[in-house]
Each structure stands twice: as C-alpha cells, then as structure tokens.
Design a protein around this motif. Structure first.
Motif, PDB file in Angstrom:
ATOM      1  N   PRO A  24       0.823  -1.205   0.000  1.00 19.34           N
ATOM      2  CA  PRO A  24       0.000   0.000   0.000  1.00 19.34           C
ATOM      3  C   PRO A  24       0.863   1.263   0.000  1.00 19.34           C
ATOM      4  O   PRO A  24       2.041   1.228   0.358  1.00 19.34           O
ATOM      5  N   LYS A  25       0.269   2.385  -0.401  1.00 23.86           N
ATOM      6  CA  LYS A  25       0.984   3.656  -0.382  1.00 23.86           C
ATOM      7  C   LYS A  25       1.543   3.902   1.011  1.00 23.86           C
ATOM      8  O   LYS A  25       0.972   3.474   2.009  1.00 23.86           O
ATOM      9  N   ARG A  26       2.662   4.575   1.035  1.00 26.27           N
ATOM     10  CA  ARG A  26       3.386   4.918   2.262  1.00 26.27           C
ATOM     11  C   ARG A  26       4.024   3.704   2.936  1.00 26.27           C
ATOM     12  O   ARG A  26       4.445   3.784   4.092  1.00 26.27           O
ATOM     13  N   THR A  27       4.088   2.571   2.251  1.00 25.54           N
ATOM     14  CA  THR A  27       4.793   1.411   2.790  1.00 25.54           C
ATOM     15  C   THR A  27       6.286   1.709   2.735  1.00 25.54           C
ATOM     16  O   THR A  27       6.801   2.152   1.709  1.00 25.54           O
ATOM     17  N   ARG A  28       6.952   1.474   3.806  1.00 26.24           N
ATOM     18  CA  ARG A  28       8.404   1.686   3.827  1.00 26.24           C
ATOM     19  C   ARG A  28       9.066   0.511   3.114  1.00 26.24           C
ATOM     20  O   ARG A  28       8.998  -0.626   3.574  1.00 26.24           O
ATOM     21  N   LEU A  29       9.689   0.800   1.999  1.00 27.32           N
ATOM     22  CA  LEU A  29      10.293  -0.258   1.194  1.00 27.32           C
ATOM     23  C   LEU A  29      11.531  -0.850   1.849  1.00 27.32           C
ATOM     24  O   LEU A  29      11.903  -1.987   1.545  1.00 27.32           O
ATOM     25  N   ASP A  30      12.158  -0.111   2.750  1.00 26.80           N
ATOM     26  CA  ASP A  30      13.345  -0.644   3.417  1.00 26.80           C
ATOM     27  C   ASP A  30      13.006  -1.691   4.476  1.00 26.80           C
ATOM     28  O   ASP A  30      13.894  -2.342   5.019  1.00 26.80           O
ATOM     29  N   THR A  31      11.711  -1.879   4.746  1.00 26.50           N
ATOM     30  CA  THR A  31      11.303  -2.894   5.730  1.00 26.50           C
ATOM     31  C   THR A  31      10.889  -4.209   5.063  1.00 26.50           C
ATOM     32  O   THR A  31      10.609  -5.176   5.752  1.00 26.50           O
ATOM     33  N   ILE A  32      10.874  -4.240   3.743  1.00 24.86           N
ATOM     34  CA  ILE A  32      10.459  -5.440   3.013  1.00 24.86           C
ATOM     35  C   ILE A  32      11.679  -6.314   2.765  1.00 24.86           C
ATOM     36  O   ILE A  32      12.693  -5.865   2.228  1.00 24.86           O
ATOM     37  N   THR A  33      11.567  -7.573   3.150  1.00 25.69           N
ATOM     38  CA  THR A  33      12.694  -8.492   2.973  1.00 25.69           C
ATOM     39  C   THR A  33      12.735  -9.006   1.534  1.00 25.69           C
ATOM     40  O   THR A  33      11.756  -8.922   0.791  1.00 25.69           O
ATOM     41  N   ASP A  34      13.873  -9.544   1.151  1.00 20.09           N
ATOM     42  CA  ASP A  34      14.020 -10.125  -0.178  1.00 20.09           C
ATOM     43  C   ASP A  34      13.054 -11.288  -0.371  1.00 20.09           C
ATOM     44  O   ASP A  34      12.527 -11.484  -1.466  1.00 20.09           O
ATOM     45  N   ASP A  35      12.825 -12.064   0.683  1.00 24.44           N
ATOM     46  CA  ASP A  35      11.889 -13.188   0.586  1.00 24.44           C
ATOM     47  C   ASP A  35      10.463 -12.705   0.341  1.00 24.44           C
ATOM     48  O   ASP A  35       9.727 -13.288  -0.461  1.00 24.44           O
ATOM     49  N   GLU A  36      10.061 -11.632   1.039  1.00 25.40           N
ATOM     50  CA  GLU A  36       8.721 -11.080   0.828  1.00 25.40           C
ATOM     51  C   GLU A  36       8.571 -10.567  -0.596  1.00 25.40           C
ATOM     52  O   GLU A  36       7.546 -10.796  -1.238  1.00 25.40           O
ATOM     53  N   LEU A  37       9.586  -9.882  -1.085  1.00 22.74           N
ATOM     54  CA  LEU A  37       9.555  -9.368  -2.448  1.00 22.74           C
ATOM     55  C   LEU A  37       9.493 -10.509  -3.462  1.00 22.74           C
ATOM     56  O   LEU A  37       8.736 -10.451  -4.433  1.00 22.74           O
ATOM     57  N   ALA A  38      10.246 -11.567  -3.224  1.00 21.73           N
ATOM     58  CA  ALA A  38      10.222 -12.730  -4.121  1.00 21.73           C
ATOM     59  C   ALA A  38       8.837 -13.378  -4.129  1.00 21.73           C
ATOM     60  O   ALA A  38       8.356 -13.806  -5.183  1.00 21.73           O
ATOM     61  N   ASP A  39       8.177 -13.436  -2.977  1.00 23.14           N
ATOM     62  CA  ASP A  39       6.820 -13.998  -2.908  1.00 23.14           C
ATOM     63  C   ASP A  39       5.838 -13.156  -3.718  1.00 23.14           C
ATOM     64  O   ASP A  39       4.980 -13.693  -4.424  1.00 23.14           O
TER      65      ASP A  39
END
Length: 77
Positions: A24-39
């Motif tokens: 969602p908007k305003r989500t801090r991208l630095d808190t997303i792990t590589d595994d979450e992004l891969a999912d």
C-alpha cells in the motif's frame, strides 16, 4: 511507459494497482525483505492473464525459452 505513448499508460497503471495490493501507499520499502519481495513477484507472475490466452507470464516465458529459435534471413538472393 514511453513518452507520448498513451496506450501504454493503462497497462502501467493496472500493474501499479496490482502492486498496491501487496504494498500500500506509504509502505516503507526498506522494511520489506528479499523473501517477501520474491513472494510478491512469484504471485504476480503466476496469475493468468486474458491477453496471454489465460496463461501465466511464467508459462509463456518458459515456453518461449524452451522453444528453439527459428533462424531468419534478412535478405535472400
């Protein structure tokens, strides 16, 4: 999208909406792990699309990669 190519904006905005489902908007991208992004990427790439004849982008990509390229000749004499 390429400037002055308005037909590309619809696709761009559509995918922005899909991504917003996960981020969602305003989500801090630095808190997303590589595994979450891969999912997220896996889920988006394994969703069937009408434009691909209800195949997933992953299926189309794998098919294209496994099909031998047919050599073409630019000019035959």
């Amino acid at each position: 999208a390429v400037p002055y190519s308005s037909w590309q904006r619809g696709t761009n905005e559509h995918f922005n909406g899909r991504i917003r489902k996960y981020l969602p908007k305003r989500t801090r991208l630095d808190t997303i792990t590589d595994d979450e992004l891969a999912d997220i990427i896996t889920e988006i790439n394994n969703r069937p699309r009408k434009v691909l004849g209800w195949q997933t982008p992953a299926e189309v990509f794998n098919h294209l990669c496994s099909t031998p390229a047919t050599p073409t000749v630019a000019l035959q004499i």
